[in-house]
Each structure stands twice: as structure tokens, then as C-alpha cells.
Write a protein that holds these residues in place. Structure first.
Motif, PDB file in Angstrom:
ATOM      1  N   ILE A 104       0.838  -1.202   0.000  1.00 61.01           N
ATOM      2  CA  ILE A 104       0.000   0.000   0.000  1.00 61.01           C
ATOM      3  C   ILE A 104       0.874   1.254   0.000  1.00 61.01           C
ATOM      4  CG2 ILE A 104      -1.766   1.275   1.264  1.00 61.01           C
ATOM      5  CD1 ILE A 104      -2.727  -1.345  -0.061  1.00 61.01           C
ATOM      6  N   GLU A 105       1.942   1.243   0.769  1.00 58.79           N
ATOM      7  CA  GLU A 105       2.807   2.422   0.822  1.00 58.79           C
ATOM      8  C   GLU A 105       3.580   2.608  -0.482  1.00 58.79           C
ATOM      9  OE1 GLU A 105       5.134   1.911   4.362  1.00 58.79           O
ATOM     10  OE2 GLU A 105       3.514   2.643   5.671  1.00 58.79           O
ATOM     11  N   ARG A 106       3.908   1.522  -1.164  1.00 55.68           N
ATOM     12  CA  ARG A 106       4.629   1.642  -2.431  1.00 55.68           C
ATOM     13  C   ARG A 106       3.744   2.217  -3.527  1.00 55.68           C
ATOM     14  NH1 ARG A 106       9.073  -0.926  -5.146  1.00 55.68           N
ATOM     15  NH2 ARG A 106       8.740  -1.015  -7.410  1.00 55.68           N
ATOM     16  N   TYR A 107       2.481   1.735  -3.617  1.00 57.82           N
ATOM     17  CA  TYR A 107       1.632   2.116  -4.748  1.00 57.82           C
ATOM     18  C   TYR A 107       0.688   3.267  -4.435  1.00 57.82           C
ATOM     19  CZ  TYR A 107       3.526  -2.162  -6.695  1.00 57.82           C
ATOM     20  OH  TYR A 107       4.381  -3.122  -7.150  1.00 57.82           O
ATOM     21  N   GLY A 108       0.487   3.581  -3.166  1.00 54.42           N
ATOM     22  CA  GLY A 108      -0.274   4.761  -2.780  1.00 54.42           C
ATOM     23  C   GLY A 108      -1.657   4.825  -3.403  1.00 54.42           C
ATOM     24  N   ASP A 109      -1.915   5.929  -4.105  1.00 55.73           N
ATOM     25  CA  ASP A 109      -3.239   6.149  -4.699  1.00 55.73           C
ATOM     26  C   ASP A 109      -3.552   5.168  -5.820  1.00 55.73           C
ATOM     27  OD1 ASP A 109      -3.632   8.240  -2.973  1.00 55.73           O
ATOM     28  OD2 ASP A 109      -2.992   9.776  -4.401  1.00 55.73           O
ATOM     29  N   ASP A 110      -2.556   4.418  -6.277  1.00 59.35           N
ATOM     30  CA  ASP A 110      -2.770   3.450  -7.359  1.00 59.35           C
ATOM     31  C   ASP A 110      -2.974   2.033  -6.819  1.00 59.35           C
ATOM     32  OD1 ASP A 110      -3.105   3.014 -10.080  1.00 59.35           O
ATOM     33  OD2 ASP A 110      -1.022   2.444 -10.400  1.00 59.35           O
ATOM     34  N   SER A 111      -3.360   1.934  -5.552  1.00 61.78           N
ATOM     35  CA  SER A 111      -3.520   0.611  -4.932  1.00 61.78           C
ATOM     36  C   SER A 111      -4.618  -0.212  -5.582  1.00 61.78           C
ATOM     37  CB  SER A 111      -3.822   0.760  -3.434  1.00 61.78           C
ATOM     38  OG  SER A 111      -5.025   1.493  -3.243  1.00 61.78           O
ATOM     39  N   MET A 112      -5.589   0.435  -6.217  1.00 60.73           N
ATOM     40  CA  MET A 112      -6.672  -0.307  -6.880  1.00 60.73           C
ATOM     41  C   MET A 112      -6.147  -1.144  -8.043  1.00 60.73           C
ATOM     42  SD  MET A 112      -9.841   0.283  -5.603  1.00 60.73           S
ATOM     43  CE  MET A 112     -11.253   0.841  -6.566  1.00 60.73           C
ATOM     44  N   ALA A 113      -4.999  -0.759  -8.600  1.00 58.82           N
ATOM     45  CA  ALA A 113      -4.441  -1.467  -9.752  1.00 58.82           C
ATOM     46  C   ALA A 113      -3.301  -2.410  -9.367  1.00 58.82           C
ATOM     47  CB  ALA A 113      -3.942  -0.461 -10.782  1.00 58.82           C
ATOM     48  N   HIS A 114      -2.985  -2.495  -8.075  1.00 62.20           N
ATOM     49  CA  HIS A 114      -1.858  -3.331  -7.641  1.00 62.20           C
ATOM     50  C   HIS A 114      -2.263  -4.205  -6.453  1.00 62.20           C
ATOM     51  CE1 HIS A 114       1.165  -1.444 -10.240  1.00 62.20           C
ATOM     52  NE2 HIS A 114       0.495  -0.327 -10.038  1.00 62.20           N
ATOM     53  N   PRO A 115      -3.182  -5.125  -6.668  1.00 61.00           N
ATOM     54  CA  PRO A 115      -3.580  -6.008  -5.574  1.00 61.00           C
ATOM     55  C   PRO A 115      -2.516  -7.085  -5.324  1.00 61.00           C
ATOM     56  CG  PRO A 115      -4.708  -6.632  -7.576  1.00 61.00           C
ATOM     57  CD  PRO A 115      -3.916  -5.399  -7.913  1.00 61.00           C
ATOM     58  N   VAL A 116      -2.092  -7.207  -4.094  1.00 60.77           N
ATOM     59  CA  VAL A 116      -1.104  -8.217  -3.722  1.00 60.77           C
ATOM     60  C   VAL A 116      -1.614  -8.903  -2.458  1.00 60.77           C
ATOM     61  CG1 VAL A 116       1.277  -8.679  -3.048  1.00 60.77           C
ATOM     62  CG2 VAL A 116       0.781  -6.864  -4.710  1.00 60.77           C
ATOM     63  N   GLY A 117      -2.058 -10.135  -2.610  1.00 61.62           N
ATOM     64  CA  GLY A 117      -2.625 -10.848  -1.475  1.00 61.62           C
ATOM     65  C   GLY A 117      -2.000 -12.209  -1.286  1.00 61.62           C
ATOM     66  N   THR A 118      -2.646 -13.003  -0.455  1.00 65.52           N
ATOM     67  CA  THR A 118      -2.183 -14.372  -0.189  1.00 65.52           C
ATOM     68  C   THR A 118      -3.054 -15.401  -0.883  1.00 65.52           C
ATOM     69  OG1 THR A 118      -3.559 -14.592   1.798  1.00 65.52           O
ATOM     70  CG2 THR A 118      -1.345 -13.658   2.092  1.00 65.52           C
ATOM     71  N   GLY A 119      -4.012 -14.957  -1.704  1.00 69.56           N
ATOM     72  CA  GLY A 119      -5.014 -15.851  -2.276  1.00 69.56           C
ATOM     73  C   GLY A 119      -4.497 -16.743  -3.376  1.00 69.56           C
ATOM     74  N   PRO A 120      -5.365 -17.610  -3.895  1.00 74.79           N
ATOM     75  CA  PRO A 120      -4.954 -18.613  -4.874  1.00 74.79           C
ATOM     76  C   PRO A 120      -4.654 -18.051  -6.263  1.00 74.79           C
ATOM     77  CG  PRO A 120      -7.314 -18.757  -4.468  1.00 74.79           C
ATOM     78  CD  PRO A 120      -6.761 -17.799  -3.460  1.00 74.79           C
ATOM     79  N   PHE A 121      -5.061 -16.795  -6.524  1.00 76.20           N
ATOM     80  CA  PHE A 121      -4.821 -16.197  -7.831  1.00 76.20           C
ATOM     81  C   PHE A 121      -4.159 -14.840  -7.672  1.00 76.20           C
ATOM     82  CE2 PHE A 121      -8.280 -19.178  -8.456  1.00 76.20           C
ATOM     83  CZ  PHE A 121      -7.915 -19.836  -9.624  1.00 76.20           C
ATOM     84  N   GLN A 122      -3.537 -14.378  -8.751  1.00 79.34           N
ATOM     85  CA  GLN A 122      -2.933 -13.057  -8.785  1.00 79.34           C
ATOM     86  C   GLN A 122      -3.303 -12.369 -10.093  1.00 79.34           C
ATOM     87  OE1 GLN A 122       1.166 -14.237  -8.273  1.00 79.34           O
ATOM     88  NE2 GLN A 122       1.567 -14.229 -10.480  1.00 79.34           N
TER      89      GLN A 122
END
Length: 604
Positions: free
Chosen positions: A213-231
Motif C-alpha cells: 500500500i505504501e509503495r503504490y499509494g493512490d494506485d492501490s486499486m491497480a496493484h492487488p497483492v494478497g495471499t489468495g490462490p490467484f494473482q
């Protein structure tokens, strides 16, 4: 008109051919990736769980981010089970304290934000993720949901930031969100909340990493990084979303547990038990807002699955509720499910024309409701794939009463006219449009969107209103724009729908609580008794006492009518033979990891 439809169909055929050519291009000896292809009927808004509120974005994020707990894929009635937690959250005696342990060795997908290091999920990630909903800079549309949990210290932290006392402090320890050790998290609530574990299962509350979140800031909607089964692999806004299997996903296996008398569920469990998740490699989601292209792309083989057959085509796809013979011969399968949702019309209760609790404003809303022929909408537009709604609680939730009937389903234009006449809404100048009680113009406006079958619904609504002398022009904009305006209190009326995210009725009850105005309470309804009822409902466990309060809140809403509840939909989904394992979720959105694409089933 003919040329337009031929042009649309031609585009669909060309796309199908292009897709087929692309999929056949795998190198010799290398198996093509197992790819699930289908289409959304409404465009996504983005993929930051704290910033989204629309269903279709949530379908995607539910496969990218993981909450602590989830629901069993096959269990009906629904059953909670741990996801990234080692076990279900444990409450204290009065349900004000909940403790949960995060499973070790769960990792976020790789991202430059982690500087080449493998990043493990910890209890602190859930604390940070939930604090984001409270941070005013996030402007989360779901803050009112988290606010209602009354986590000790969280609301005060937000108020300090709003008042400018100091910036929102993510590092400030809070009694309501405690990290006991690397993997153990404790929630402390100001009031009892017996259903809190269900709240934690909502897909919006998956963990994000602070570094991302701190790296992408206001562009967080376009950079989802999670632990889920897909990316997320590719994204063209409003056009195409491509996801791929997360290569760093932990070992997780199919172990769904259907009830003993669930024949379909038992068959699926026997077939897939022990398979590693996810079973497919890739998901391609198109955005096809118009019904005809979406239906034709499915028939043409471009989609493996059609989620919610367009109402205009249900008579072709499933005459009499059964799969059409020509589709059945191709090995397709039909799923018909009564959804846990409500489609409705809301009135902005802060609007000077339709809002307020005075008798003449209530009469206007009631008259509009009585003039709406919802049964005709269900028959003609929804092709009988819905049942009339009687109140605010969706099916499958604890507040829903299948035998209850109310004026919500009543169509009575004569009564509507009488109400309008009685309270001074008369056609003074004889132009067929009623004026306000003071004799001035009656400024009414209905928001609408150009997607799907809304034009047919709008046409029926227009005719219904003119029948009783109400002239209501339409304000047209794309669905995401209307949603944003609605939450900001800038729409007077709008037809929309919502799905319940949990079996407990508190979520539906919150849509009538003033504390949720601008969030779940999109109508901005404010009434002292409704607030008092909601406060009691949220702290009581299930039982007769709580049922009485739920019913009273429903009846109060029906009297003042901030919402015209219209119906509950049957969802008709059709899968092609290559898609295996599908079962429509009830209160959750993730299902891609539980299905398989079988290469032996030939695609068209």
C-alpha cells in the motif's frame, strides 16, 4: 436496427475465433493452461478491498485476498471454517473479546514491494488492513461496517485524524486490535457481538501488506497483492481482467463437507476430495454489459460459463425452469438458485422533495411504491426468475420470513392516486403531471444506468408513474458513477440491489441505521426507534427475543418506506461440460479455486 444487431453478433463471432486460435497456440508437448472464461455484466472499479463496494470487483478480490475465516464450499446450510486461521475465532463468555491465531507459513504473492524477500502473513497484517478502513484518507465506503463493530480505540483514532489533531497513526496500539504475538490476534469490542466470526468471513477483510500500500499509494486499486490462490496478470479497465494461479500459494486441498442428504454435494466431494487448490491455471473475465453479446459469446463457445443468464434469454435457455434440450444435448448443466439478495428502489431521505418523515413525504413514497407493478416487471423483464420482496431481509438470512406478506408487494394505482390527492399532490395546470402540495413544480428524478435490462425496467416504471400522474425524468450515467453519487447523497431515487455477505441479519438491519448512512444505509434513513432496534439486534444471539426485534425493524421500514423492496432473484447459471465442480456461493464470492477445466471435454 437489424444492422446494429448483426454487427454485434459479428463482433462476438470474430472474438470467439480469435480466442480459439490463441488457445490452440500452446507449444507442442506443453499442455495448454486450464483457463476459465466468463463475462461480468457490470464493470469493475478496482481491486483494493478497503476502497471497493461493488459486487463485481469483490468477485475478483475474493480470489486475491484471504480473510481469516470463510465458508465451506459445499455445506448447506452454510458453515464457517478457518481459512488463514488455524481454527475459528474463539469468543469470551459475553462475546466482547475474540481471539484467533493466524496459520504460519502463509505467504503473500511476490511483488517488488517486498524487495526480493518472501513475505509471510502475520497477525499485524490483519490489524493494518482493518485500520485502513478507518483511515479518512482511504475513504472506504465500507467504514460504517467496521465502525459498527465498535473495536475499542479505533473510532477514536479516526476522529483524531478527522479533527486534524494528528495524522492517522497506524502504529498506535489499540485495545480493540491487539497483536499478542507474531501469529495471534485479539479483537476487543465495546459491546457484545455474538456473530462477529461471520463478520470476519466477509471477503473485504482479507489481509493486505503495508509495504504494498505504501509503495503504490493512490494506485492501490491497480496493484492487488494478497495471499489468495490467484494473482492479477492483466487488466484493461472495463474490458478484460486476467488472473493466473499464484505460484507461491500454500498447499491447500479440497476438503469441502456437504451434509449427508446433499446428493449433489456428496458427488462433488467424492470427485475432488484431496485435490490441491486451485485446480485451474488461469481466469479470463470479459466485461459485456449488454445482454445479447454476453449470451451470444456463451453460445458461441467464447465462455465456459454464464453467470446469471440474462433475463431476456431465460425462456430460451430454460423454458419452464428446465435446461433447453439443445443445450442439454451439448452436455451443459443448469443451476437455479434463489439468491440472498434484494433488488429495490431507494429514496434519498435527505432530499427535500422525497425525503423526510412528515406525512406528505411518506405518502409520496408510499404512492410511488403502490404505483409500481413489480409483478409485471418480474413476469416480463425478469422472466419470472424472481419472487416479490416483502421486506428488507434477503433469503437465507436469519431475518427472512418465507410466509410473511406486506404492502411492499401490493400494486394499487387507485390507492396511490388517493394518497397523492389527499396530501396535496395534484395536477393543477392539467398537463398530466402533478405539482407539489405548495402548488409549485414537483421536481422528481430517477437515476438509471444504461447496462443490461434496465431500459425495460425504466420503461415500465415510466408508464406506471404516468398512470398516477407522476412525471419522473431519468438521470443516466454508468453504474459506478451512480453508485458513487448515491453514496454521497446526490441521487434522489435509484433502483439498485444488494447481496447479503453473511447469514446474520445484522448487515441488512444496518441499512436502516443512521450510523451507516452513506454506507450500507444508502437511503440515509434516520429514525430513533430504528437506531435503538439496531443497537439491540447487534448484541443479541439468535433466538425468539432477537426475532421480535428484527420483525419490528422490518415493519418500521415498511411504514416509512425509505426503500421500495421489489424482489429476490433466482440466479440461473449454465456451465459447459468442460467446467466441473461449480456450485453457486451463498454469502461469499470465491469459487474459482474449487472448479476444474477438463481438457477431455472438447470446446466448440
Amino acid at each position: 436496427m437489424t444492422g446494429r444487431w448483426l454487427w454485434v453478433a459479428g463482433v462476438v463471432c470474430a472474438l470467439s475465433l480469435g480466442t480459439a486460435q490463441a488457445q490452440s497456440g500452446a507449444p507442442d508437448g506443453v499442455a495448454a493452461p486450464k483457463t476459465l472464461r466468463y463475462a461480468f455484466r457490470v464493470a469493475e472499479t478496482g481491486f483494493d478491498p478497503a476502497k471497493i463496494s461493488d459486487l463485481y470487483s469483490r468477485v475478483v478480490t475474493a480470489h486475491l485476498f484471504e480473510p481469516l475465516v470463510t465458508y465451506d464450499h459445499l455445506a448447506r446450510p452454510v458453515k464457517l471454517r478457518p481459512l488463514t486461521a488455524t481454527e475459528l475465532p474463539q469468543p469470551n463468555a459475553d462475546y466482547t473479546q475474540w481471539t484467533v491465531r493466524v496459520r504460519p507459513a502463509v505467504y503473500f504473492q511476490d511483488d517488488p514491494a517486498f524487495q526480493g524477500q518472501r513475505r509471510e502473513l502475520t497477525a499485524a497484517d490483519y490489524v493494518y488492513s482493518l485500520k485502513r478502513f478507518a483511515d479518512p484518507k482511504t475513504a472506504s465506503p465500507n467504514w460504517t461496517t467496521v465502525e459498527a463493530w465498535k473495536l475499542k480505540g479505533l473510532n477514536a483514532l479516526r476522529e483524531q485524524a478527522l479533527a486534524g489533531v494528528k495524522p492517522f497513526d497506524y502504529d498506535q496500539p489499540l485495545p480493540g486490535l491487539q497483536v499478542l504475538d507474531r501469529y495471534t490476534l485479539r479483537f476487543e469490542l465495546e459491546a457484545p457481538m455474538p456473530h462477529f466470526a461471520q463478520e470476519l468471513a466477509v471477503d473485504l477483510f482479507g489481509a493486505v501488506a503495508r509495504e504494498v500500500i505504501e509503495r503504490y499509494g493512490d494506485d492501490s486499486m491497480a496493484h492487488p497483492v494478497g495471499t489468495g490462490p490467484f494473482q492479477l496478470a492483466r487488466w484493461r479497465r472495463g474490458s478484460l481482467i486476467v488472473l493466473e494461479k499464484n505460484p507461491s500459494y500454500r498447499e491447500r486441498f479440497y476438503d469441502a463437507q456437504p451434509s449427508a442428504d446433499d446428493a449433489e454435494g456428496q458427488t462433488l466431494a467424492a470427485r475432488f476430495k484431496g485435490r490441491r487448490l486451485p485446480m485451474i491455471d488461469r481466469v479470463e473475465v470479459s466485461i459485456l454489459a449488454e445482454d445479447q453479446p454476453r449470451w451470444l459469446s456463451f453460445l458461441g463457445g467464447e465462455q465456459d460459463f454464464i453467470e446469471r443468464v440474462p433475463e431476456a434469454y431465460t425462456g430460451i435457455a430454460a423454458p419452464g425452469g428446465l435446461l433447453a434440450p439443445n443445450l442439454a444435448r451439448q452436455g451443459m448443466r443448469l443451476h437455479s438458485t434463489l439468491g440472498s439478495d434484494v433488488f429495490l428502489m431507494f429514496f434519498n431521505m435527505e432530499d427535500p422533495v422525497v425525503g423526510g418523515l412528515t406525512a406528505e413525504k411518506v405518502a409520496l413514497r408510499r404512492a410511488i411504491g403502490l404505483a409500481m407493478n413489480v409483478a409485471r416487471e418480474i413476469q416480463l423483464v425478469r422472466r419470472n426468475q424472481a419472487i416479490p420482496a416483502q421486506g428488507n431481509y434477503p433469503p437465507h438470512t436469519t431475518g427472512y420470513r418465507s410466509g410473511y406478506r406486506s404492502h411492499m408487494s401490493e400494486y394499487n394505482p387507485a390507492k396511490a392516486k388517493a394518497l397523492l390527492d389527499t396530501y396535496g399532490y395534484r395536477d393543477v395546470n392539467g398537463d398530466g403531471c402533478r405539482e407539489a402540495p405548495d402548488g409549485g413544480p414537483l421536481h422528481l428524478s430517477m437515476a438509471t444506468a444504461p447496462e443490461g435490462n434496465q431500459r425495460e425496467i425504466d420503461d415500465l416504471f415510466h408508464k406506471d408513474m404516468r398512470r398516477v400522474g407522476l412525471c419522473i425524468p431519468f438521470k443516466i450515467a454508468k453504474w459506478p458513477e451512480q453508485l458513487k453519487a448515491a453514496r454521497a447523497g446526490k441521487l434522489q431515487m435509484w433502483m439498485v440491489g444488494y447481496s447479503s455477505a453473511l447469514p446474520d441479519a445484522s448487515s441488512s438491519a444496518s441499512r436502516l441505521a443512521s450510523s451507516h448512512a452513506g454506507g450500507n444505509n444508502i437511503a440515509r434513513f434516520k429514525h430513533p426507534e430504528a437506531d435503538a432496534l439496531y443497537a439491540q439486534i447487534r448484541v443479541l444471539p439468535d433466538g425468539p427475543e432477537r426475532d421480535v426485534l428484527l420483525d419490528r425493524l422490518r415493519d418500521l421500514a415498511n411504514v416509512y418506506m425509505p426503500y421500495k423492496y421489489k424482489g429476490h432473484r433466482f440466479h440461473l447459471d449454465i456451465e459447459r461440460p468442460q467446467l466441473q465442480g461449480y456450485r453457486r456461493p451463498v454469502f461469499w464470492q470465491n469459487w474459482w479455486e474449487y472448479v476444474d477445466i477438463t481438457p477431455e471435454a472438447a470446446r466448440p
